[in-house]
Design an enzyme around this catalytic site. Structure first.
Site, PDB file in Angstrom:
ATOM      1  N   LYS A 142      27.761  30.588  77.759  1.00 35.01           N
ATOM      2  CA  LYS A 142      28.144  29.309  77.140  1.00 35.01           C
ATOM      3  C   LYS A 142      27.432  28.131  77.803  1.00 35.01           C
ATOM      4  O   LYS A 142      27.487  27.016  77.285  1.00 35.01           O
ATOM      5  CB  LYS A 142      29.659  29.115  77.230  1.00 35.01           C
ATOM      6  CG  LYS A 142      30.409  29.963  76.233  1.00 35.01           C
ATOM      7  CD  LYS A 142      31.877  29.621  76.301  1.00 35.01           C
ATOM      8  CE  LYS A 142      32.668  30.442  75.302  1.00 35.01           C
ATOM      9  NZ  LYS A 142      34.110  30.235  75.481  1.00 35.01           N
TER      10      LYS A 142
ATOM     11  N   ASP B 211      41.536  39.514  76.786  1.00 34.45           N
ATOM     12  CA  ASP B 211      40.998  38.201  76.406  1.00 34.45           C
ATOM     13  C   ASP B 211      41.806  37.605  75.245  1.00 34.45           C
ATOM     14  O   ASP B 211      42.245  36.456  75.285  1.00 34.45           O
ATOM     15  CB  ASP B 211      39.528  38.396  75.981  1.00 34.45           C
ATOM     16  CG  ASP B 211      38.748  37.092  75.952  1.00 34.45           C
ATOM     17  OD1 ASP B 211      39.268  36.063  76.448  1.00 34.45           O
ATOM     18  OD2 ASP B 211      37.619  37.080  75.436  1.00 34.45           O
TER      19      ASP B 211
ATOM     20  N   HIS C 172      32.710  40.499  72.084  1.00 33.90           N
ATOM     21  CA  HIS C 172      33.214  39.953  70.810  1.00 33.90           C
ATOM     22  C   HIS C 172      32.958  40.893  69.627  1.00 33.90           C
ATOM     23  O   HIS C 172      33.025  40.466  68.476  1.00 33.90           O
ATOM     24  CB  HIS C 172      32.579  38.589  70.526  1.00 33.90           C
ATOM     25  CG  HIS C 172      33.160  37.495  71.378  1.00 33.90           C
ATOM     26  ND1 HIS C 172      34.454  37.044  71.244  1.00 33.90           N
ATOM     27  CD2 HIS C 172      32.624  36.775  72.401  1.00 33.90           C
ATOM     28  CE1 HIS C 172      34.687  36.082  72.132  1.00 33.90           C
ATOM     29  NE2 HIS C 172      33.594  35.910  72.853  1.00 33.90           N
TER      30      HIS C 172
ATOM     31  N   HIS D 149      31.901  36.848  81.799  1.00 31.02           N
ATOM     32  CA  HIS D 149      31.624  37.251  80.410  1.00 31.02           C
ATOM     33  C   HIS D 149      31.189  36.087  79.515  1.00 31.02           C
ATOM     34  O   HIS D 149      30.445  36.273  78.573  1.00 31.02           O
ATOM     35  CB  HIS D 149      32.837  37.964  79.797  1.00 31.02           C
ATOM     36  CG  HIS D 149      34.028  37.083  79.618  1.00 31.02           C
ATOM     37  ND1 HIS D 149      34.767  36.630  80.688  1.00 31.02           N
ATOM     38  CD2 HIS D 149      34.595  36.547  78.512  1.00 31.02           C
ATOM     39  CE1 HIS D 149      35.750  35.862  80.245  1.00 31.02           C
ATOM     40  NE2 HIS D 149      35.664  35.789  78.928  1.00 31.02           N
ATOM     41  N   ASP D 150      31.635  34.868  79.833  1.00 30.44           N
ATOM     42  CA  ASP D 150      31.273  33.721  78.998  1.00 30.44           C
ATOM     43  C   ASP D 150      30.213  32.823  79.636  1.00 30.44           C
ATOM     44  O   ASP D 150      30.052  31.681  79.236  1.00 30.44           O
ATOM     45  CB  ASP D 150      32.527  32.885  78.687  1.00 30.44           C
ATOM     46  CG  ASP D 150      33.290  33.441  77.486  1.00 30.44           C
ATOM     47  OD1 ASP D 150      32.683  34.184  76.677  1.00 30.44           O
ATOM     48  OD2 ASP D 150      34.486  33.140  77.363  1.00 30.44           O
TER      49      ASP D 150
HETATM   50 FE   LIG Z   1      33.235  34.927  74.800  1.00 28.76          FE
END
Ligand SMILES: [Fe+2]
Length: 339
Positions: free
Chosen positions: A197, A275, A247, A193-194
């Site tokens: 980044k 999360d 988010h 999910h990240d």
């Molecule tokens: Fe995130």
């Protein structure tokens, strides 16, 4: 890498049959064609071998002592480590009921005894081709997972966050009754999910103090970038909305699309509950780990503000209090600036 232009197909085939003569016949037929054959005298031994030797295909006799072929097949298909291995069931007769039961337990194909050599080779080759295509897809997925974990690895405060998220959001999804494909998607989303980044400078990701408005704007791009990175993989189709919307907030104050309420995909709402909880119950540069009670209390306040799904939170709270969530609070912390 499998060559698409130059057969023959090879591979390791596990054969389970309690009759030595049948076992030897199949072994002979397949090993003369270049396949590596692992014989097993019954279903239990087949499962033991599967845990030890990387296997490309399994041929199971239906009637065996200790465990029937159906039971072995069911176990293979229920195990995330083996469910992609094709299974052929060999039946004594062209028995309709056996075949229906075979389909129920997830068998990929059937052979009728006496086994015809040409038919056996045709079925084995066809299933192995499919298996190798799936393996290639798996490798692409594993590159993505490695990338996601390497991003997590840059931050000493996020150790184990992805794994906890994958494991626990899948468990919560099961608890709230999501469909199997959504549970699988959540397991993947927990890890990736990240991944967006990767495009955010380390100075922002690792910043121990609050982000400036410009830095925050950049940080808010990570769900969209993550979605773009994973988009080429067809098997990630159900994962993309979770990545993009992890988010968002129920009252529309989240990002990137400011979705509201049920417009936020259910699976994304499940992931964000886990999360947030994981972030609260683990250490961050600016705060200690909250106790379970304090974390749940904080989340309850945030549910009241209209951020998180009250129904899912209620089930999550019950789940946590049942005492099966210990591993979530284990280990280090979640992402410092991943809010
Ligand atoms: Fe995130």
């Amino acid at each position: 890498m499998v060559s698409h232009s130059n057969p023959p197909i090879t591979g390791t085939i596990l054969i389970a049959d309690d009759q030595p003569a049948n076992r030897e016949l199949l072994t002979e037929l397949l090993s003369t064609q270049g396949f590596k054959v692992i014989p097993a005298a019954d279903g239990s031994e087949a499962l033991e071998q599967l845990g030890r030797v990387p296997t490309d295909l399994v041929v199971l006799d239906v009637m065996m002592p200790r465990m029937t072929g159906f039971e072995v097949c069911k176990e293979i298909k229920a195990n995330p480590d083996t469910y992609l291995i094709p299974v052929i069931l060999v039946t004594g007769l062209s028995d309709k009921e056996n075949r229906i039961e075979g389909i129920r337990v997830g068998a990929d194909d059937f052979l009728t005894r006496p086994v015809d050599r040409t038919e056996l080779l045709a079925r084995v080759t066809s299933l192995l081709k499919l298996k190798y295509r799936t393996d290639e897809l798996e490798r692409a997925e594993s590159v993505l997972f490695t990338l996601a974990r390497s991003i997590e690895g840059k931050d000493p405060y996020t150790h184990g966050h992805c794994e906890r998220l994958a494991e626990y959001s899948a468990a919560l999804a099961q608890h709230v009754g999501l469909a199997e494909d959504q549970i699988t998607a959540l397991r993947r989303a927990g890890v990736v999910h990240d991944v967006g980044k990767i495009a955010i400078p380390d100075a922002i990701i690792l910043k121990p103090t609050s982000l400036s408005p410009d830095e925050w704007k950049l940080m808010q791009e990570h769900p969209v970038i993550g979605e773009r990175i994973c988009a080429p993989l067809k098997s990630f189709r159900s994962v993309l909305p979770i990545i993009r919307h992890h988010h968002e907030k129920l009252d529309g104050s989240g990002y990137p699309d400011r979705l509201k309420g049920e417009d936020i995909p259910m699976a994304a709402r499940v992931l964000q509950i886990v999360d947030v909880y994981d972030a609260l119950t683990t250490v961050r540069p600016y705060k200690p780990a909250f106790s379970i009670t304090d974390a749940l209390q904080t989340m309850k306040v945030e549910v009241g503000k209209g951020w998180w799904d009250p129904g899912i939170f209620e089930q999550f709270e019950r789940f946590i209090r049942s005492g099966t969530a210990d591993f979530l609070a284990r280990g280090a912390a979640a992402g410092a600036n991943d809010k």
